[in-house]
Motif scaffolding. Structure first.
Motif, PDB file in Angstrom:
ATOM      1  N   GLY A   1       6.909  -2.529   0.063  1.00 43.00           N
ATOM      2  CA  GLY A   1       7.218  -1.775   1.271  1.00 43.00           C
ATOM      3  C   GLY A   1       6.456  -0.489   1.492  1.00 43.00           C
ATOM      4  O   GLY A   1       6.654   0.178   2.512  1.00 43.00           O
ATOM      5  N   TYR A   2       5.563  -0.113   0.572  1.00 39.83           N
ATOM      6  CA  TYR A   2       4.895   1.187   0.694  1.00 39.83           C
ATOM      7  C   TYR A   2       4.010   1.283   1.933  1.00 39.83           C
ATOM      8  O   TYR A   2       4.081   2.256   2.689  1.00 39.83           O
ATOM      9  CB  TYR A   2       4.075   1.463  -0.564  1.00 39.83           C
ATOM     10  CG  TYR A   2       3.318   2.771  -0.528  1.00 39.83           C
ATOM     11  CD1 TYR A   2       3.986   3.982  -0.428  1.00 39.83           C
ATOM     12  CD2 TYR A   2       1.922   2.793  -0.585  1.00 39.83           C
ATOM     13  CE1 TYR A   2       3.288   5.183  -0.398  1.00 39.83           C
ATOM     14  CE2 TYR A   2       1.217   3.986  -0.559  1.00 39.83           C
ATOM     15  CZ  TYR A   2       1.906   5.178  -0.454  1.00 39.83           C
ATOM     16  OH  TYR A   2       1.222   6.368  -0.406  1.00 39.83           O
ATOM     17  N   THR A   3       3.182   0.270   2.178  1.00 37.28           N
ATOM     18  CA  THR A   3       2.320   0.295   3.362  1.00 37.28           C
ATOM     19  C   THR A   3       3.147   0.328   4.639  1.00 37.28           C
ATOM     20  O   THR A   3       2.794   1.018   5.605  1.00 37.28           O
ATOM     21  CB  THR A   3       1.389  -0.925   3.370  1.00 37.28           C
ATOM     22  OG1 THR A   3       0.688  -0.999   2.131  1.00 37.28           O
ATOM     23  CG2 THR A   3       0.395  -0.830   4.509  1.00 37.28           C
ATOM     24  N   ALA A   4       4.258  -0.426   4.659  1.00 38.51           N
ATOM     25  CA  ALA A   4       5.123  -0.441   5.839  1.00 38.51           C
ATOM     26  C   ALA A   4       5.716   0.938   6.095  1.00 38.51           C
ATOM     27  O   ALA A   4       5.907   1.343   7.250  1.00 38.51           O
ATOM     28  CB  ALA A   4       6.240  -1.467   5.652  1.00 38.51           C
TER      29      ALA A   4
ATOM     30  N   VAL B   1       7.209   2.710  -6.226  1.00 47.04           N
ATOM     31  CA  VAL B   1       6.596   2.362  -7.507  1.00 47.04           C
ATOM     32  C   VAL B   1       7.618   2.412  -8.641  1.00 47.04           C
ATOM     33  O   VAL B   1       7.559   1.626  -9.583  1.00 47.04           O
ATOM     34  CB  VAL B   1       5.405   3.287  -7.800  1.00 47.04           C
ATOM     35  CG1 VAL B   1       4.858   3.058  -9.198  1.00 47.04           C
ATOM     36  CG2 VAL B   1       4.314   3.072  -6.762  1.00 47.04           C
ATOM     37  N   GLY B   2       8.566   3.340  -8.553  1.00 52.58           N
ATOM     38  CA  GLY B   2       9.608   3.428  -9.556  1.00 52.58           C
ATOM     39  C   GLY B   2       9.253   4.246 -10.782  1.00 52.58           C
ATOM     40  O   GLY B   2      10.048   4.328 -11.718  1.00 52.58           O
TER      41      GLY B   2
ATOM     42  N   ASP C   1      -4.245   7.471  -8.585  1.00 47.39           N
ATOM     43  CA  ASP C   1      -4.967   6.522  -7.740  1.00 47.39           C
ATOM     44  C   ASP C   1      -5.210   5.240  -8.529  1.00 47.39           C
ATOM     45  O   ASP C   1      -6.335   4.933  -8.958  1.00 47.39           O
ATOM     46  CB  ASP C   1      -6.292   7.130  -7.267  1.00 47.39           C
ATOM     47  CG  ASP C   1      -6.932   6.292  -6.164  1.00 47.39           C
ATOM     48  OD1 ASP C   1      -6.197   5.518  -5.507  1.00 47.39           O
ATOM     49  OD2 ASP C   1      -8.150   6.413  -5.964  1.00 47.39           O
ATOM     50  N   ARG C   2      -4.137   4.466  -8.700  1.00 50.60           N
ATOM     51  CA  ARG C   2      -4.197   3.228  -9.470  1.00 50.60           C
ATOM     52  C   ARG C   2      -3.190   2.232  -8.909  1.00 50.60           C
ATOM     53  O   ARG C   2      -2.268   2.599  -8.201  1.00 50.60           O
ATOM     54  CB  ARG C   2      -3.879   3.480 -10.947  1.00 50.60           C
ATOM     55  CG  ARG C   2      -2.638   4.304 -11.183  1.00 50.60           C
ATOM     56  CD  ARG C   2      -2.058   4.144 -12.567  1.00 50.60           C
ATOM     57  NE  ARG C   2      -1.427   2.839 -12.737  1.00 50.60           N
ATOM     58  CZ  ARG C   2      -0.627   2.530 -13.767  1.00 50.60           C
ATOM     59  NH1 ARG C   2      -0.390   3.433 -14.701  1.00 50.60           N
ATOM     60  NH2 ARG C   2      -0.078   1.340 -13.845  1.00 50.60           N
ATOM     61  N   GLU C   3      -3.436   0.956  -9.240  1.00 58.34           N
ATOM     62  CA  GLU C   3      -2.514  -0.089  -8.822  1.00 58.34           C
ATOM     63  C   GLU C   3      -1.340  -0.179  -9.793  1.00 58.34           C
ATOM     64  O   GLU C   3      -1.406   0.292 -10.928  1.00 58.34           O
ATOM     65  CB  GLU C   3      -3.232  -1.446  -8.786  1.00 58.34           C
ATOM     66  CG  GLU C   3      -4.332  -1.541  -7.764  1.00 58.34           C
ATOM     67  CD  GLU C   3      -5.001  -2.913  -7.774  1.00 58.34           C
ATOM     68  OE1 GLU C   3      -4.766  -3.672  -8.748  1.00 58.34           O
ATOM     69  OE2 GLU C   3      -5.736  -3.213  -6.834  1.00 58.34           O
TER      70      GLU C   3
ATOM     71  N   THR D   1       3.706  -8.896  -7.852  1.00 56.32           N
ATOM     72  CA  THR D   1       2.777  -8.527  -6.784  1.00 56.32           C
ATOM     73  C   THR D   1       2.126  -7.192  -7.103  1.00 56.32           C
ATOM     74  O   THR D   1       2.679  -6.368  -7.846  1.00 56.32           O
ATOM     75  CB  THR D   1       3.500  -8.435  -5.426  1.00 56.32           C
ATOM     76  OG1 THR D   1       2.524  -8.364  -4.371  1.00 56.32           O
ATOM     77  CG2 THR D   1       4.383  -7.206  -5.342  1.00 56.32           C
ATOM     78  N   ARG D   2       0.949  -6.975  -6.541  1.00 51.93           N
ATOM     79  CA  ARG D   2       0.241  -5.721  -6.753  1.00 51.93           C
ATOM     80  C   ARG D   2       0.680  -4.683  -5.731  1.00 51.93           C
ATOM     81  O   ARG D   2       0.726  -4.961  -4.537  1.00 51.93           O
ATOM     82  CB  ARG D   2      -1.265  -5.921  -6.615  1.00 51.93           C
ATOM     83  CG  ARG D   2      -1.906  -6.665  -7.767  1.00 51.93           C
ATOM     84  CD  ARG D   2      -3.421  -6.519  -7.702  1.00 51.93           C
ATOM     85  NE  ARG D   2      -3.980  -7.057  -6.470  1.00 51.93           N
ATOM     86  CZ  ARG D   2      -5.239  -6.866  -6.082  1.00 51.93           C
ATOM     87  NH1 ARG D   2      -6.047  -6.107  -6.799  1.00 51.93           N
ATOM     88  NH2 ARG D   2      -5.687  -7.406  -4.968  1.00 51.93           N
ATOM     89  N   VAL D   3       0.993  -3.492  -6.221  1.00 48.38           N
ATOM     90  CA  VAL D   3       1.178  -2.347  -5.336  1.00 48.38           C
ATOM     91  C   VAL D   3      -0.189  -1.674  -5.251  1.00 48.38           C
ATOM     92  O   VAL D   3      -0.722  -1.213  -6.265  1.00 48.38           O
ATOM     93  CB  VAL D   3       2.228  -1.367  -5.881  1.00 48.38           C
ATOM     94  CG1 VAL D   3       2.438  -0.215  -4.906  1.00 48.38           C
ATOM     95  CG2 VAL D   3       3.553  -2.092  -6.133  1.00 48.38           C
ATOM     96  N   LEU D   4      -0.759  -1.639  -4.069  1.00 46.91           N
ATOM     97  CA  LEU D   4      -2.129  -1.170  -3.903  1.00 46.91           C
ATOM     98  C   LEU D   4      -2.294   0.273  -4.337  1.00 46.91           C
ATOM     99  O   LEU D   4      -1.388   1.098  -4.194  1.00 46.91           O
ATOM    100  CB  LEU D   4      -2.552  -1.318  -2.441  1.00 46.91           C
ATOM    101  CG  LEU D   4      -2.510  -2.727  -1.861  1.00 46.91           C
ATOM    102  CD1 LEU D   4      -2.862  -2.685  -0.372  1.00 46.91           C
ATOM    103  CD2 LEU D   4      -3.454  -3.660  -2.606  1.00 46.91           C
ATOM    104  N   ALA D   5      -3.474   0.575  -4.844  1.00 46.61           N
ATOM    105  CA  ALA D   5      -3.812   1.960  -5.145  1.00 46.61           C
ATOM    106  C   ALA D   5      -3.841   2.764  -3.846  1.00 46.61           C
ATOM    107  O   ALA D   5      -4.163   2.229  -2.784  1.00 46.61           O
ATOM    108  CB  ALA D   5      -5.168   2.032  -5.844  1.00 46.61           C
ATOM    109  N   PRO D   6      -3.527   4.062  -3.903  1.00 48.65           N
ATOM    110  CA  PRO D   6      -3.534   4.884  -2.683  1.00 48.65           C
ATOM    111  C   PRO D   6      -4.846   4.819  -1.895  1.00 48.65           C
ATOM    112  O   PRO D   6      -4.822   4.789  -0.673  1.00 48.65           O
ATOM    113  CB  PRO D   6      -3.266   6.295  -3.220  1.00 48.65           C
ATOM    114  CG  PRO D   6      -2.436   6.069  -4.450  1.00 48.65           C
ATOM    115  CD  PRO D   6      -3.004   4.807  -5.062  1.00 48.65           C
ATOM    116  N   LYS D   7      -5.989   4.764  -2.587  1.00 56.89           N
ATOM    117  CA  LYS D   7      -7.251   4.735  -1.850  1.00 56.89           C
ATOM    118  C   LYS D   7      -7.387   3.449  -1.032  1.00 56.89           C
ATOM    119  O   LYS D   7      -7.921   3.466   0.084  1.00 56.89           O
ATOM    120  CB  LYS D   7      -8.433   4.876  -2.809  1.00 56.89           C
ATOM    121  CG  LYS D   7      -8.584   3.738  -3.808  1.00 56.89           C
ATOM    122  CD  LYS D   7      -9.735   4.007  -4.758  1.00 56.89           C
ATOM    123  CE  LYS D   7      -9.810   2.918  -5.837  1.00 56.89           C
ATOM    124  NZ  LYS D   7     -10.828   3.258  -6.857  1.00 56.89           N
TER     125      LYS D   7
END
Length: 249
Positions: free
Chosen positions: A89-92, A40-41, A49-51, A57-63
């Motif tokens: 790359g977070y989900t990966a 996220v940086g 818990d936010r995007e 591109t959207r970085v998905l919220a943790p939930k």
């Protein structure tokens, strides 16, 4: 505050009321281990818990990430995984915690995001995750079959190529629908498992980039339906009718 403490608080919040979206302990452990702030940086807001929006591109919220990974149901250390629409790359990275970095492959249609994901995964310690620039609808046939495929973009139907790249007992998870979407898991034999409502951007086609004014999700699907229809026809239906005769007036 220490990032590890913030991760613990983030996961505890997903496991506890009122959210209670995280029920799989293996996914919870993986999310506690992945340094989300690298992707996220911004360490101040990375564990809220936010995007976030990065490079269009959207970085998905943790939930939302937790829901995806639970639906994907990765078997620890044994599954070969493909992430379509890797983003930053977070989900990966979470998938790499579950399946092992060598077993995770990812693609994205946007070259800047591919570079961003590679850099983030390297910094976070997941160097062995392979990230390539591809049209997500084509998958990554060189490394197929995959036990799990996660499509992080909405589609009315999963692309045929992705279904063909599943192993015999594989599982593909994607957001199904247009304006109203529902998370769904499909298997090669046509089995389906439905989860709750979600909201994702549409799957881009070749030539489009994140943040574009118009995203023509149906262009790829129209081509795919046309190919299926052409394959289903036989005999004279596939031949052109040439009207060579003229009528004299």
């Amino acid at each position: 505050m220490d990032a590890a403490v913030l991760r613990e608080d983030m996961v505890d919040g997903l496991e506890s009321p009122p959210r209670e979206v995280l029920t799989d302990e293996t996914v919870a452990i993986a999310m506690r281990d992945v340094p989300r702030h690298v992707f996220v940086g911004d360490e101040r807001t990375a564990y809220a818990d936010r995007e976030h929006e990065i490079l269009g591109t959207r970085v998905l919220a943790p939930k939302t990430t937790a829901r995806l990974l639970q639906a994907l149901s990765i078997e620890e250390g044994e599954s070969s995984v493909l992430i379509v629409g890797v983003g930053v790359g977070y989900t990966a990275a979470i998938a790499a915690e579950l399946a092992g970095s060598r077993n995770v492959h990812a693609v994205d249609i946007a070259r800047p995001l591919v570079f961003e994901a590679r850099a983030n995964l390297h910094e976070a310690g997941y160097d062995e995750v392979l990230v390539d620039r591809r049209d997500g609808a084509d998958g990554l046939p060189e490394y197929a079959p995959f036990d799990r495929i996660l499509l992080e973009a909405a589609a009315v139907e999963p692309p045929r190529a992705l279904l063909e790249q599943l192993s015999d007992d594989g599982r593909l998870v994607f957001p199904r629908g247009t304006h109203r979407q529902r998370l769904e898991a499909v298997s090669p034999d046509g089995g389906r498992e439905r989860f709750g409502s979600v909201s994702f951007d549409p799957l881009l086609v070749e030539g489009e980039q994140p943040g574009a004014v118009e995203r023509n999700r149906t262009a790829r699907e129209d081509r795919e339906h046309a190919r299926r229809h052409a394959r289903s026809r036989r005999g004279w239906e596939q031949e052109w009718v040439q009207w060579e005769e003229t009528i004299d007036s």
